[in-house]
Design an enzyme around this catalytic site. Structure first.
Site, mmCIF file in Angstrom:
data_model
loop_
_atom_site.group_PDB
_atom_site.id
_atom_site.type_symbol
_atom_site.label_atom_id
_atom_site.label_comp_id
_atom_site.label_asym_id
_atom_site.label_seq_id
_atom_site.Cartn_x
_atom_site.Cartn_y
_atom_site.Cartn_z
ATOM 1 N N ASP A 6 -2.143 -22.160 27.650
ATOM 2 C CA ASP A 6 -1.297 -23.341 27.487
ATOM 3 C C ASP A 6 -0.585 -23.592 28.816
ATOM 4 O O ASP A 6 -0.237 -22.654 29.531
ATOM 5 C CB ASP A 6 -0.277 -23.169 26.369
ATOM 6 N N GLU A 8 2.330 -26.334 30.994
ATOM 7 C CA GLU A 8 3.292 -27.436 31.035
ATOM 8 C C GLU A 8 3.125 -28.118 32.390
ATOM 9 O O GLU A 8 2.753 -27.469 33.381
ATOM 10 C CB GLU A 8 4.722 -26.931 30.854
ATOM 11 N N HIS A 144 6.776 -26.454 23.293
ATOM 12 C CA HIS A 144 6.707 -27.133 24.586
ATOM 13 C C HIS A 144 7.021 -26.201 25.760
ATOM 14 O O HIS A 144 7.394 -26.657 26.833
ATOM 15 C CB HIS A 144 7.611 -28.366 24.622
ATOM 16 N N ASP A 149 3.701 -21.883 22.917
ATOM 17 C CA ASP A 149 2.541 -22.624 22.412
ATOM 18 C C ASP A 149 1.268 -21.772 22.457
ATOM 19 O O ASP A 149 0.401 -21.893 21.576
ATOM 20 C CB ASP A 149 2.339 -23.904 23.228
#
Length: 459
Positions: A6, A8, A144, A149
């Site tokens: 994952d 960001e 998030h 996540d």
């Protein structure tokens, strides 16, 4: 093995935005066996609304590593594994874009838990990670954020694997992770793909004229071959897979032995699809020169630019090169500026934080500084003329043995440790003689500088 990922980012488009955080969890189908989580300095401002969503601020990433500094770790954790993400298209495109900027083509088989959830669990109102996890009672207190996540995705993946097992549809996982194989040669028996080993070794692609057209090596023969057969990224890749009528392979156990076999076989057979590519495999080298002030400078450069020079070591891509040089500089207290890692007219960053003695601004004498550079460079040479490299074999009871004598490559072999004592005579007797050349020594030195082996015996 699954590499659950994952990320960001600073925004929604990989063309203009960058990664600010990444989490990778290696999952073997039963448990998490390794993990890597880090913030990343995106080298651009994070918009306020993104910070409000993720909680990641510009201050938090100011001292975080840049992508090139962690790129090697990402490659190592994902190589020959299936990368998994919820909405894989988003994460995969961003990661590929970051690697592309470093001159590396990041290609991995991948699986999307969002798409697979729709197939296996129909009828949900929403399949976003937050909503589908809520429906299944999967807790995620760090929504998030990359780690939160990723852990939630692992739990969702567990449910998907169990669902496939309960319904006897395990093939669905494999098919979802493996893109459909199209435009293959009609003479290629695709049944052979089901029996490919997930082992380290060398593989051969053969055409309808019984000619070897490509030779490669991998730590997972099966995954690498499937990657070739599903690659539609270039005309050359498509032409290669359309030409394959037969696939052969040799399991080696040891990655170093695989590299040595690959190099020798390419020289012997000169496969047409290797010729252009092999010039690119070790695209970057580490070189040195003395500047007008008398300081030895280290530089990463393309090997194609210095055909008449022998590099101290070589790298497949710029990311590996920068990471390795950064680590070398830290271990030997070398100046970032004189290593080409920090562009400035004044002092380097390490000097500001007292990790450089000031060679960048003349505060440390060339003689003292050059002595440390020389010691760093010497780590790329053999420290003994006669030695044996002991590493993994093709099974648990076997070891591979590579022999260097008087600084010359003699060859390699395998020894059954249940039938023989690891006596020096037994080790020497198992060696098969192979050709010695400059490329072989570059492979061995580079591998030993970047990887661990089971044992090195000097004699």
């Amino acid at each position: 093995m699954y590499a659950v990922i994952d990320i960001e980012t600073t925004g929604g488009s990989p063309r203009s935005e960058k990664i600010t955080e990444i989490a990778i969890l290696l999952y073997d189908g039963k448990k998490i066996v390794d993990e890597f989580v880090t913030l990343i300095n995106p080298e651009k401002t994070i918009p306020y609304f993104i910070s409000a969503l993720t909680g990641i601020t510009n201050e938090m990433v100011a001292d975080a590593p840049r992508f090139y500094e962690i790129a090697k770790r990402i490659v190592e954790m994902t190589e020959d594994n299936i990368i998994v993400s919820h909405n894989i298209t988003f994460d995969y495109r961003f990661i590929r874009s970051e690697f592309k900027s470093l001159g590396f083509d990041f290609v991995r088989n991948n699986l999307c838990t969002l798409q697979l959830s729709r197939k296996l669990f129909p009828g949900h109102r929403s399949y976003s990670l937050g909503n589908i996890c809520k429906d299944f009672g999967i807790m995620n207190e760090n929504r998030h954020r990359a780690a939160g996540d990723a852990y939630a995705t692992v739990k969702l993946l567990q449910l998907l694997i169990k669902k496939c097992r309960d319904e006897g549809t395990e093939d669905l996982m494999a098919l979802s992770a493996r893109p459909s194989l199209k435009n293959l040669h009609p003479l290629l028996d695709q049944n052979i793909l089901n029996n490919l080993p997930e082992e380290t070794g060398v593989y051969y692609f053969i055409n309808d004229q019984n000619q070897i057209i490509y030779i490669g090596k991998s730590r997972n023969i099966r995954q690498r071959i499937l990657s070739h057969l599903s690659n539609n990224g270039s005309k050359r890749a498509i032409k290669l897979k359309e030409s394959i009528t037969c696939i052969e392979y040799e399991v080696t156990g040891s990655e170093l032995v695989a590299l040595l076999i690959e190099s020798g076989e390419i020289k012997k057979h000169a496969p047409p699809f290797n010729r252009a590519q092999k010039r690119k495999v070790m695209q970057y080298g580490l070189y040195s020169y003395k500047d007008p002030r008398g300081y030895i400078n280290l530089r990463i450069d393309r090997t194609a630019n210095r055909i008449n020079e022998t590099p101290y070591t070589c790298f497949q891509n710029l990311a590996d090169a920068k990471t390795s040089l950064s680590q070398l500089a830290e271990r030997h207290w070398l100046c970032q500026k004189l290593c080409g890692l920090y562009e400035t007219d004044g002092a380097c960053f390490h000097y500001e934080i007292r990790q450089c003695n000031g060679a960048c601004i003349g505060k440390e004498s060339p003689g003292i500084y050059n002595n440390r550079v020389t010691k760093a460079i010497n780590t790329f040479y053999y420290d003994h003329k006669n030695f044996l490299i002991i590493d993994r074999g093709r099974n648990e009871t076997e070891r591979s043995v590579i022999r260097i004598e008087n600084g010359k490559y003699i060859g390699f072999g395998y020894l059954n440790i249940e039938e023989s004592y690891l006596h020096i005579d037994s080790l020497l007797d198992c060696i098969k003689v192979f050709e010695d050349n400059k490329d072989i020594h570059q492979i061995i030195k580079t591998y030993l500088n970047h990887n661990n082996v089971e044992k090195i015996i000097r004699y």
